[in-house]
Design an enzyme around this catalytic site. Sequence first.
Site, PDB file in Angstrom:
ATOM      1  N   ASN A   1       0.869  -1.186   0.000  1.00 10.42           N
ATOM      2  CA  ASN A   1       0.000   0.000   0.000  1.00 10.42           C
ATOM      3  C   ASN A   1       0.902   1.231   0.000  1.00 10.42           C
ATOM      4  OD1 ASN A   1      -1.813   2.045   0.495  1.00 10.42           O
ATOM      5  ND2 ASN A   1      -2.298   1.405   2.598  1.00 10.42           N
TER       6      ASN A   1
ATOM      7  N   LYS B   1       0.068   4.259  -0.315  1.00  6.47           N
ATOM      8  CA  LYS B   1      -0.606   5.440   0.274  1.00  6.47           C
ATOM      9  C   LYS B   1      -0.425   6.651  -0.635  1.00  6.47           C
ATOM     10  CE  LYS B   1       0.249   3.407   4.756  1.00  6.47           C
ATOM     11  NZ  LYS B   1       0.055   3.522   6.165  1.00  6.47           N
TER      12      LYS B   1
ATOM     13  N   HIS C   1      -9.564   0.754   5.030  1.00  5.49           N
ATOM     14  CA  HIS C   1      -8.280   1.036   5.688  1.00  5.49           C
ATOM     15  C   HIS C   1      -8.517   2.001   6.852  1.00  5.49           C
ATOM     16  CE1 HIS C   1      -4.183   2.349   6.395  1.00  5.49           C
ATOM     17  NE2 HIS C   1      -3.794   1.269   5.745  1.00  5.49           N
TER      18      HIS C   1
ATOM     19  N   GLU D   1      -6.919   4.455   7.862  1.00  6.31           N
ATOM     20  CA  GLU D   1      -6.731   5.884   7.542  1.00  6.31           C
ATOM     21  C   GLU D   1      -7.991   6.447   6.880  1.00  6.31           C
ATOM     22  OE1 GLU D   1      -2.997   5.456   5.478  1.00  6.31           O
ATOM     23  OE2 GLU D   1      -2.057   4.907   7.378  1.00  6.31           O
TER      24      GLU D   1
ATOM     25  N   GLU E   1      -5.361  -5.427  10.433  1.00  3.98           N
ATOM     26  CA  GLU E   1      -4.406  -4.343  10.664  1.00  3.98           C
ATOM     27  C   GLU E   1      -4.736  -3.626  11.977  1.00  3.98           C
ATOM     28  OE1 GLU E   1      -2.341  -3.086   6.806  1.00  3.98           O
ATOM     29  OE2 GLU E   1      -4.018  -1.734   7.135  1.00  3.98           O
TER      30      GLU E   1
ATOM     31  N   GLY F   1       2.337   1.947  10.775  1.00  6.04           N
ATOM     32  CA  GLY F   1       3.267   3.063  10.598  1.00  6.04           C
ATOM     33  C   GLY F   1       4.005   3.462  11.863  1.00  6.04           C
TER      34      GLY F   1
ATOM     35  N   SER G   1       3.456  -2.341  10.363  1.00  4.69           N
ATOM     36  CA  SER G   1       4.895  -2.306  10.594  1.00  4.69           C
ATOM     37  C   SER G   1       5.608  -3.595  10.174  1.00  4.69           C
ATOM     38  CB  SER G   1       5.201  -1.962  12.060  1.00  4.69           C
ATOM     39  OG  SER G   1       4.683  -0.678  12.362  1.00  4.69           O
TER      40      SER G   1
END
Length: 253
Positions: A9, A11, A94, A96, A164, A170, A209
């Site tokens: 991904n 992003k 996701h 985010e 996730e 991240g 991560s």
Amino acid sequence: MRIPIVAGNWKMNTSVAEAISKVESMKGPLEKIEGVDKVICPPFVSLFPLSNLLSSSSIKLGAQNVYFEEKGAFTGEISPLMLKDLCTYVILGHSERRGYFGEDDELINLKVRAVVKAGLLPILCVGESGEEKKEGRTEEVVGRQLRMALREVSLQPGLVIAYEPIWAIGKGIAASPEKADDICGFIRRVLQELYGDEGKETRIQYGGSVTEDNISSFVREENIDGALVGGASLEVEEFPHIVQKVAEAKGLK
Ligand code: PEP
């Protein structure tokens, strides 16, 4: 046997020129690795040039988002019909998108249905926040996200679920492989409850991560069939190494 799958991904990173250059560098090493499905999810604007570059490649493309309508007055949005000639997968749900863009379970369900209707495959992300984890609510949250996103969706053989945990994305601090496997096992039981024994064949990724140093420990676990990789998927040497380690851990190489 579930074919392992690793997706990158990217992003909101890379210009079109940078995306092309990265794929040109990764293509050879990735194509040499057999037995693992490889997916790159660049920004929308790079899907068209990369679909040309990868037209006869074993590397597949994915989008990072989509709108649920097919066409119309939805300024700035991209429809599943626009994507279907350019990519195979679409990342949905996701954290985010849930966190920064207010996407809730109902909207994600509409998107899943639209993606499936267009013949694309969702990579459906689920996962709890740090606070929800502390409160012992991981299964409650992940179970709800799954059941709502998949409401009135028939089982798609290529569907992918990405577990996730938000607190691991991240941050450089991944979940423990054993704990991630527990939750992926829980996800598999929910899929079985929804779809019967065939649901157990759905591939489940871990994301959060992941690096070339920790990937093996995740995919050695029974319920983890691959990874959704953020930061490390932009590294042209590291991403193929991650895929290679998945192949080795699954006994394919
Ligand atoms: C992600 O954004 O899906 C992700 C897993 O990011 P990272 O690998 O950088 O934690």
